[in-house]
Motif scaffolding. Sequence first.
Motif, PDB file in Angstrom:
ATOM      1  N   TRP A 308       0.108  -0.631  -0.355  1.00 27.44           N
ATOM      2  CA  TRP A 308       0.255   0.105  -0.346  1.00 27.44           C
ATOM      3  C   TRP A 308       1.335   1.027   0.185  1.00 27.44           C
ATOM      4  O   TRP A 308       0.270   2.317  -0.309  1.00 27.44           O
ATOM      5  CB  TRP A 308      -0.614   0.062   0.986  1.00 27.44           C
ATOM      6  N   LEU A 309       2.347   1.546   0.029  1.00 25.15           N
ATOM      7  CA  LEU A 309       3.116   2.159   0.348  1.00 25.15           C
ATOM      8  C   LEU A 309       3.248   2.320  -1.079  1.00 25.15           C
ATOM      9  O   LEU A 309       3.639   3.966  -1.779  1.00 25.15           O
ATOM     10  CB  LEU A 309       4.276   1.995   1.436  1.00 25.15           C
ATOM     11  N   VAL A 310       3.651   1.786  -1.741  1.00 18.72           N
ATOM     12  CA  VAL A 310       4.212   1.822  -2.946  1.00 18.72           C
ATOM     13  C   VAL A 310       1.996   2.379  -4.106  1.00 18.72           C
ATOM     14  O   VAL A 310       2.337   2.843  -5.469  1.00 18.72           O
ATOM     15  CB  VAL A 310       3.978  -0.200  -3.465  1.00 18.72           C
ATOM     16  N   ALA A 311       1.406   1.798  -3.766  1.00 16.43           N
ATOM     17  CA  ALA A 311       0.635   2.141  -3.988  1.00 16.43           C
ATOM     18  C   ALA A 311      -0.192   3.418  -3.818  1.00 16.43           C
ATOM     19  O   ALA A 311      -1.250   3.824  -5.070  1.00 16.43           O
ATOM     20  CB  ALA A 311      -1.118   1.482  -3.705  1.00 16.43           C
ATOM     21  N   ILE A 312      -0.190   4.356  -3.339  1.00 12.20           N
ATOM     22  CA  ILE A 312      -0.182   5.064  -2.771  1.00 12.20           C
ATOM     23  C   ILE A 312       0.441   6.412  -4.223  1.00 12.20           C
ATOM     24  O   ILE A 312      -0.750   7.080  -4.297  1.00 12.20           O
ATOM     25  CB  ILE A 312      -0.055   6.264  -1.668  1.00 12.20           C
ATOM     26  N   VAL A 364       6.780 -10.030  -1.918  1.00 12.01           N
ATOM     27  CA  VAL A 364       6.213  -8.728  -1.166  1.00 12.01           C
ATOM     28  C   VAL A 364       6.356  -7.992  -2.291  1.00 12.01           C
ATOM     29  O   VAL A 364       5.616  -6.588  -2.831  1.00 12.01           O
ATOM     30  CB  VAL A 364       7.167  -8.159  -0.186  1.00 12.01           C
ATOM     31  N   ALA A 365       7.517  -7.945  -3.040  1.00  6.52           N
ATOM     32  CA  ALA A 365       7.798  -7.235  -4.165  1.00  6.52           C
ATOM     33  C   ALA A 365       6.321  -7.188  -5.552  1.00  6.52           C
ATOM     34  O   ALA A 365       6.103  -6.219  -5.875  1.00  6.52           O
ATOM     35  CB  ALA A 365       9.086  -7.727  -5.025  1.00  6.52           C
ATOM     36  N   PHE A 366       6.389  -8.648  -5.457  1.00  5.54           N
ATOM     37  CA  PHE A 366       5.457  -8.580  -6.897  1.00  5.54           C
ATOM     38  C   PHE A 366       4.125  -8.248  -6.598  1.00  5.54           C
ATOM     39  O   PHE A 366       3.421  -7.399  -7.140  1.00  5.54           O
ATOM     40  CB  PHE A 366       5.075 -10.350  -7.123  1.00  5.54           C
ATOM     41  N   VAL A 367       3.672  -8.763  -5.061  1.00  5.30           N
ATOM     42  CA  VAL A 367       1.794  -8.211  -5.001  1.00  5.30           C
ATOM     43  C   VAL A 367       2.072  -6.340  -5.022  1.00  5.30           C
ATOM     44  O   VAL A 367       1.068  -6.229  -5.169  1.00  5.30           O
ATOM     45  CB  VAL A 367       2.120  -8.407  -3.328  1.00  5.30           C
ATOM     46  N   SER A 368       3.017  -5.408  -4.258  1.00  9.29           N
ATOM     47  CA  SER A 368       3.330  -4.134  -4.569  1.00  9.29           C
ATOM     48  C   SER A 368       3.302  -3.426  -5.979  1.00  9.29           C
ATOM     49  O   SER A 368       2.965  -3.235  -5.639  1.00  9.29           O
ATOM     50  CB  SER A 368       4.810  -3.917  -3.606  1.00  9.29           C
ATOM     51  N   ALA A 369       3.582  -4.308  -6.634  1.00  9.47           N
ATOM     52  CA  ALA A 369       3.832  -3.786  -7.968  1.00  9.47           C
ATOM     53  C   ALA A 369       2.046  -3.927  -8.444  1.00  9.47           C
ATOM     54  O   ALA A 369       1.816  -3.307  -9.556  1.00  9.47           O
ATOM     55  CB  ALA A 369       4.999  -4.975  -9.309  1.00  9.47           C
ATOM     56  N   THR A 370       1.610  -5.428  -8.094  1.00 14.37           N
ATOM     57  CA  THR A 370       0.232  -5.772  -8.504  1.00 14.37           C
ATOM     58  C   THR A 370      -0.624  -4.185  -8.628  1.00 14.37           C
ATOM     59  O   THR A 370      -1.541  -3.975  -8.852  1.00 14.37           O
ATOM     60  CB  THR A 370      -0.704  -6.874  -8.106  1.00 14.37           C
ATOM     61  N   MET A 371      -0.232  -4.330  -6.953  1.00 18.13           N
ATOM     62  CA  MET A 371      -0.974  -3.401  -6.503  1.00 18.13           C
ATOM     63  C   MET A 371      -0.750  -1.623  -6.482  1.00 18.13           C
ATOM     64  O   MET A 371      -1.656  -1.002  -6.982  1.00 18.13           O
ATOM     65  CB  MET A 371      -1.365  -3.254  -4.833  1.00 18.13           C
TER      66      MET A 371
END
Length: 466
Positions: A308-312, A364-371
Motif C-alpha cells: 500500500w506504500l507503493v500504491a499511494i 512482497v515485491a510482486f504484490v506491491s507491483a500488482t497493487m
Amino acid sequence: MAVIQKYGKNYSPDLVCHKENHPSDKIGVAGCHKKWPEHNSNWPRPVARVWTVVLLLGTCLLYCARVAMPICAVSMAEQFSWSKRESGMVLGSFFWGYCFTQVFGGYVSDRVGGEKVLLLSAAAWGSMTAFTPILAHFCSQPILSMTLARFLMGLLQGVHYPSLASLCSQKVVESERGFLMSTVGSGSYLGTLVIGGAGSLMLDMYGWESVFYVSGLLSVLWAYCMWKYLLKGEGKCRFSCVNSIYVILCCSLVPAYLYTWSQCPLVAVIVTHLCTASTFFTLLSWLPTFFKDTYPDAKGWVFNVIPWLVAIPSSLFSGCLSDHLISQGFDTASVRKLMQFFSMGVSSVFTLLLCGNTTFPWAVAFVSATMGLTTFSHSGVSVNVQDLAPSCAGALFGVMNTCGAFSGVLMVYFSGYLIEATGSWASVFALITTINLLGLCTFLGFAEARRVDIDSSKVRHHNIHI
C-alpha cells in the motif's frame, strides 16, 4: 496497448444535452409548481484542494474500517474456531450489503449533493465499526453476529464511491477529474497502509478489538469535523415540498436513466469495473491470509504496509499523467484505455508470478507491483463514467459498484473454496488474471469518452440541508 491520438477528442454538442420541450417549467405533481434550480458551478481551485484533502482523509478512514476485519480475521478465526470457509463467509458478507445501496446512494447524491450523503454514511459506518467487538463478545454465535455486522458495514459504506463520483462530476472540470479521483482513490491504499501498520501493532499489543475501536471512533470524528467546519453545522434535514420524494422516484429516474444505461460504452464500463472491483476485493480480503499461510514467520507489518506504500504514489502519478495528457490535447478515450491497460494488463503479469515458488521478499515485491499498477484504474474506468454521463454519474457509478460488489461476494467466497479444495494459492491468482484480461479486452474494444447521457428537465433538490 492503447494508441494515443493527439487532438482527436470525440465531442459532439448534439450529445451533450437533449431536452424535451415543455409548455411550462412546472412539474406535474400536486403541491410542486416550480422547477428546482440547476446548480452546476465548479469549485474554485482553492476550495477544490481543501475538499480533495478532506475526501482523501475520509476514504482513508473508510478503508481503515473496511480492512479491520481482514487484518483481524486470522486472530478471530483462532479465537472463535472458524474454518477457511467460515472466514470467507464473514469476509464476503460485506459485499452482499455493499450491493444494495450503490444505486440508491448515487442517485440521491445526484439530487441532494454527494457531500451530505458522505457525511451521514460516515457517521453510521464509523459507529458500526466501533461496536463490532461488542457484538462479537456478547453474541452466543460470533459467526452469525460478525456476518451480520459485515453485511451492515457494506450496506452503510456502499454509498461512498457513488457519492464521490457524483460530487466530482458536479463540481470538478474534466481536465482535473483524473487528479481528484486518483488522489481521493489513493486514500483506499493509504487507509489500508495505516491499518496494516498501526493495526498490526495494535493487534499484537492490545488485541484485535482495539483495531475496531480506534478506526471506528476516528471515522466518527472525521464526520463531525466535516459537518462542523465544511458544511457549517447546518441543522435538520428538511424538504421544501412534501411530494419531493415522489418527484425523485417517479418523475426523473425512469425516463432518463433507462436510455442512458442502454448505451454500449456504459455497458463496457460496467463490465470492466465489475472485473476490476472483484479482483481488487479478492486481493484485499485474502492477501493477509496468503502471507500468513505461505510465510508463517514473516512480520505482519511488512506485507500489510509495503504494497500500500507503493500504491499511494502510483495512484497520484496516474492521475497527474492522465490529466497532463488530456490537457495536452490527447484523445480522452485513448488516455482512459492506456490507464486501464496498466491497471489490468501489466498488473496481471505480476499476479501470475505469484503462482510459482517465490521467496518472501519477491512475493512482497510482486504484490506491491500488482497493487501499484491496479491504482491506474482511478484514471481509467473509474473516471470514464463521468466523461460519459456527468448528469447521472453517481447513480451510474452505483450500478458499476453494485456489479463489482456482487462479483466480489462470489470471488471472495469462491477463493476460499479453491484454497481448501486445491491446497494451492496459484488457482486463485490464475482466476484473478483471467478476469482481469476479460475486463481489459472489453474496455479496449468498446470504451469511449463522448457524452451519452440525457439531461431532460432534471430535478435537483439543493435545498435539502443537514
